[in-house]
Design a protein around this motif. Structure first.
Motif, short mmCIF file in Angstrom:
data_model
loop_
_atom_site.label_atom_id
_atom_site.label_comp_id
_atom_site.label_asym_id
_atom_site.label_seq_id
_atom_site.Cartn_x
_atom_site.Cartn_y
_atom_site.Cartn_z
N ALA A 167 1.18 -1.15 0.30
CA ALA A 167 -0.25 -0.24 0.27
C ALA A 167 1.11 1.04 0.10
CB ALA A 167 -0.78 -0.25 1.36
N ASN A 168 1.63 1.23 -1.04
CA ASN A 168 2.64 2.47 -0.96
C ASN A 168 2.48 3.78 -0.50
OD1 ASN A 168 4.62 4.33 -3.88
ND2 ASN A 168 5.92 3.01 -1.85
N HIS A 169 1.09 4.25 -1.59
CA HIS A 169 1.33 5.67 -2.16
C HIS A 169 -0.47 6.21 -1.33
CE1 HIS A 169 1.26 4.31 -6.16
NE2 HIS A 169 0.47 5.32 -5.96
N ASP A 170 -0.88 7.40 -1.16
CA ASP A 170 -1.72 8.21 -1.30
C ASP A 170 -1.87 9.20 -2.87
OD1 ASP A 170 -4.54 8.71 0.12
OD2 ASP A 170 -3.72 10.51 -0.02
N VAL A 171 -3.35 8.34 -3.28
CA VAL A 171 -3.08 9.66 -4.93
C VAL A 171 -3.15 10.30 -4.62
CG1 VAL A 171 -4.06 9.31 -6.87
CG2 VAL A 171 -4.00 7.19 -6.21
N SER A 172 -3.97 11.22 -3.89
CA SER A 172 -3.97 12.65 -3.64
C SER A 172 -2.71 13.36 -3.32
CB SER A 172 -5.25 13.11 -2.16
OG SER A 172 -6.32 12.42 -3.09
N MET A 173 -2.26 12.10 -1.92
CA MET A 173 -0.60 12.84 -1.25
C MET A 173 0.21 12.77 -2.90
SD MET A 173 -0.47 11.55 2.56
CE MET A 173 1.08 12.29 2.45
N LEU A 174 -0.15 11.78 -3.19
CA LEU A 174 0.98 12.14 -4.49
C LEU A 174 1.03 12.80 -5.52
CD1 LEU A 174 3.66 10.07 -5.65
CD2 LEU A 174 1.98 9.25 -6.65
N ARG A 178 5.92 17.06 -3.55
CA ARG A 178 6.45 17.83 -3.99
C ARG A 178 7.98 16.72 -5.07
NH1 ARG A 178 11.31 15.71 -1.51
NH2 ARG A 178 11.39 14.15 -0.56
N TYR A 179 7.14 15.92 -4.93
CA TYR A 179 7.75 14.56 -6.02
C TYR A 179 7.74 15.78 -7.78
CZ TYR A 179 8.62 11.33 -3.09
OH TYR A 179 8.47 10.05 -2.22
N PRO A 180 8.85 15.06 -8.79
CA PRO A 180 8.39 16.10 -9.94
C PRO A 180 7.43 14.93 -10.53
CG PRO A 180 10.79 15.19 -9.52
CD PRO A 180 10.37 15.10 -8.52
N TRP A 181 7.03 15.71 -12.23
CA TRP A 181 6.09 14.84 -12.77
C TRP A 181 6.37 13.71 -12.42
CZ3 TRP A 181 1.01 13.34 -12.67
CH2 TRP A 181 0.72 12.80 -13.85
N ASN A 182 7.83 13.58 -13.21
CA ASN A 182 8.35 11.83 -14.53
C ASN A 182 8.42 11.19 -13.33
OD1 ASN A 182 10.85 14.13 -13.14
ND2 ASN A 182 11.53 11.41 -14.17
N VAL A 183 8.72 11.50 -12.21
CA VAL A 183 8.64 10.37 -10.75
C VAL A 183 7.08 10.38 -10.42
CG1 VAL A 183 9.08 9.85 -8.77
CG2 VAL A 183 10.23 11.27 -10.09
N TYR A 191 4.67 0.24 -14.25
CA TYR A 191 5.26 -0.55 -13.23
C TYR A 191 6.07 0.59 -12.11
CZ TYR A 191 5.62 -2.68 -18.34
OH TYR A 191 5.48 -3.48 -19.03
N GLY A 192 5.07 0.91 -11.28
CA GLY A 192 5.42 1.12 -10.38
C GLY A 192 5.47 0.76 -8.72
N HIS A 193 4.10 1.33 -7.91
CA HIS A 193 4.42 1.27 -6.74
C HIS A 193 2.06 1.04 -6.70
CE1 HIS A 193 7.63 0.86 -5.29
NE2 HIS A 193 7.88 1.48 -6.25
N VAL A 194 1.63 0.19 -6.18
CA VAL A 194 0.65 0.09 -5.69
C VAL A 194 -0.25 1.22 -4.85
CG1 VAL A 194 -1.75 -1.20 -5.11
CG2 VAL A 194 0.08 -2.17 -6.60
N SER A 195 -1.29 1.98 -5.22
CA SER A 195 -1.72 2.68 -3.68
C SER A 195 -3.05 1.84 -2.91
CB SER A 195 -2.72 3.99 -4.83
OG SER A 195 -4.12 2.75 -5.45
N ASN A 196 -3.04 2.70 -1.59
CA ASN A 196 -4.13 2.32 -0.52
C ASN A 196 -4.82 1.87 -1.41
OD1 ASN A 196 -1.70 3.19 1.02
ND2 ASN A 196 -3.31 5.12 1.54
N ASP A 222 6.67 9.96 1.92
CA ASP A 222 6.63 11.53 1.40
C ASP A 222 5.17 11.59 1.54
OD1 ASP A 222 9.14 12.59 1.65
OD2 ASP A 222 9.66 11.25 0.13
N ASN A 223 4.19 10.60 0.05
CA ASN A 223 3.36 10.37 -0.47
C ASN A 223 1.87 8.79 0.55
OD1 ASN A 223 4.05 11.73 -2.22
ND2 ASN A 223 4.95 10.07 -2.94
N ASN A 224 2.24 8.84 1.87
CA ASN A 224 1.70 8.14 3.01
C ASN A 224 1.33 8.22 4.22
OD1 ASN A 224 -0.79 6.25 2.86
ND2 ASN A 224 0.38 5.02 1.79
N ILE A 225 0.92 7.68 4.92
CA ILE A 225 0.32 7.55 6.65
C ILE A 225 0.53 6.36 6.48
CG2 ILE A 225 -0.21 8.65 8.30
CD1 ILE A 225 -0.72 11.32 6.38
N LYS A 226 0.75 6.13 7.97
CA LYS A 226 0.29 4.69 8.25
C LYS A 226 -1.21 4.59 8.70
CE LYS A 226 4.15 2.73 10.65
NZ LYS A 226 4.68 3.22 12.27
N GLU A 227 -2.00 5.77 9.36
CA GLU A 227 -3.36 5.68 9.35
C GLU A 227 -3.96 6.07 8.13
OE1 GLU A 227 -0.47 6.30 12.99
OE2 GLU A 227 -0.63 7.49 10.75
#
Length: 265
Positions: A167-174, A178-183, A191-196, A222-227
């Motif tokens: 559960a790598n990231h929250d899409v809205s947080m990502l 601050r990440y650049p758009w290509n990241v 080929y990246g990571h699965v969202s919550n 940077d783009n997720n919180i456990k809770e």
């Protein structure tokens, strides 16, 4: 003989997973320093000198940072597929030939009383793969670092007694971060990571009657919180009728603190 495991570390900064029986003790990935790995083993009261071998999922640094160090220190054999070996070998330092073994994708290997099945995932590495572990009718599945969850992966990991699942990231947080758009595009891509949310939807098809625990893994610093990750997954699973907090437990993982050693019964 009981199957037990600990998510020693999980996150964008470093990953390591321990699973074992009385006769077989396996480390999957070593994405932290040797000193950090020794500390993590000490916290769960596992002697790393008693390890049998190390399995490698892929060559990214958050999975192999301490691999060469711990393999040399405890004289451990390393298992990875050929493309992963080629991609990571220059980063490991000197290893003896009797420490280098091939574990191909879509293969089952029997290590003592523990059967390990490898399967491919969609991620931007040479040939990334993860594992299911089988012992006396019990099954544990480890799957992170994937851009999307295919039907083939669902079938491979379904009905596990315990799942360690990304559960790598929250899409809205990502998207707002601050990440650049290509990241951002790389993380959100196939080929990246699965969202919550994608994790929650996939788990709906994977959880079986015997599934007791799910560990949410590889959370972005940077783009997720456990809770937030736990709430997203729990709310979805409760909505579609799974007995969360009753028969089914959702657990956090951490990049610096191991989960307590859990015996699969």
């Amino acid at each position: 003989m009981t199957l037990s495991f600990s998510v020693l570390a999980s996150g964008s900064t470093g990953n390591a997973f321990y699973i074992g029986t009385e006769n077989e003790r396996i480390l999957v990935d070593a994405g932290l320093s040797g000193k950090q790995l020794d500390r993590l083993f000490q916290e769960v009261k596992i002697d790393p000198a008693q390890l049998s071998r190390i399995l490698v999922t892929h060559e990214h640094s958050d999975h192999i940072k301490g691999l060469g160090i711990i393999a040399r220190k405890y004289n451990l054999p390393i298992y990875a597929n050929e493309k992963t070996w080629k991609a990571m070998e220059g980063s490991l330092g000197k290893l003896s030939l009797d420490q280098k073994f091939t574990f191909d994708m879509e293969q089952v290997k029997c290590f003592g009383d523990l059967d390990v099945e490898s399967f491919g995932v969609s991620h931007d590495a040479a040939e990334p793969m993860f594992f299911t572990f089988h012992h006396q009718g019990k099954k544990v599945a480890l799957v992170t670092d994937l851009g999307y969850v295919s039907e083939r992966i669902k079938k491979t990991v379904e009905h596990a007694d315990a799942l360690i699942f990304e559960a790598n990231h929250d899409v809205s947080m990502l998207q707002m971060g601050r990440y650049p758009w290509n990241v951002k595009r790389r993380i959100l891509g196939d080929y990246g990571h699965v969202s919550n949310d994608d994790c929650a939807v996939a788990l709906e098809d994977i959880i079986g009657d015997q599934t007791k625990r799910i560990y949410l893994a590889h959370l972005s610093k940077d783009n997720n919180i456990k809770e937030l990750a736990r709430m997203s997954v729990e709310n979805h699973l409760q909505t579609v009728g799974f007995p969360v907090h009753d028969r089914l437990e959702i657990h956090d993982t951490d990049p610096t603190t191991p989960t307590p050693l859990y015996q699969v019964v």
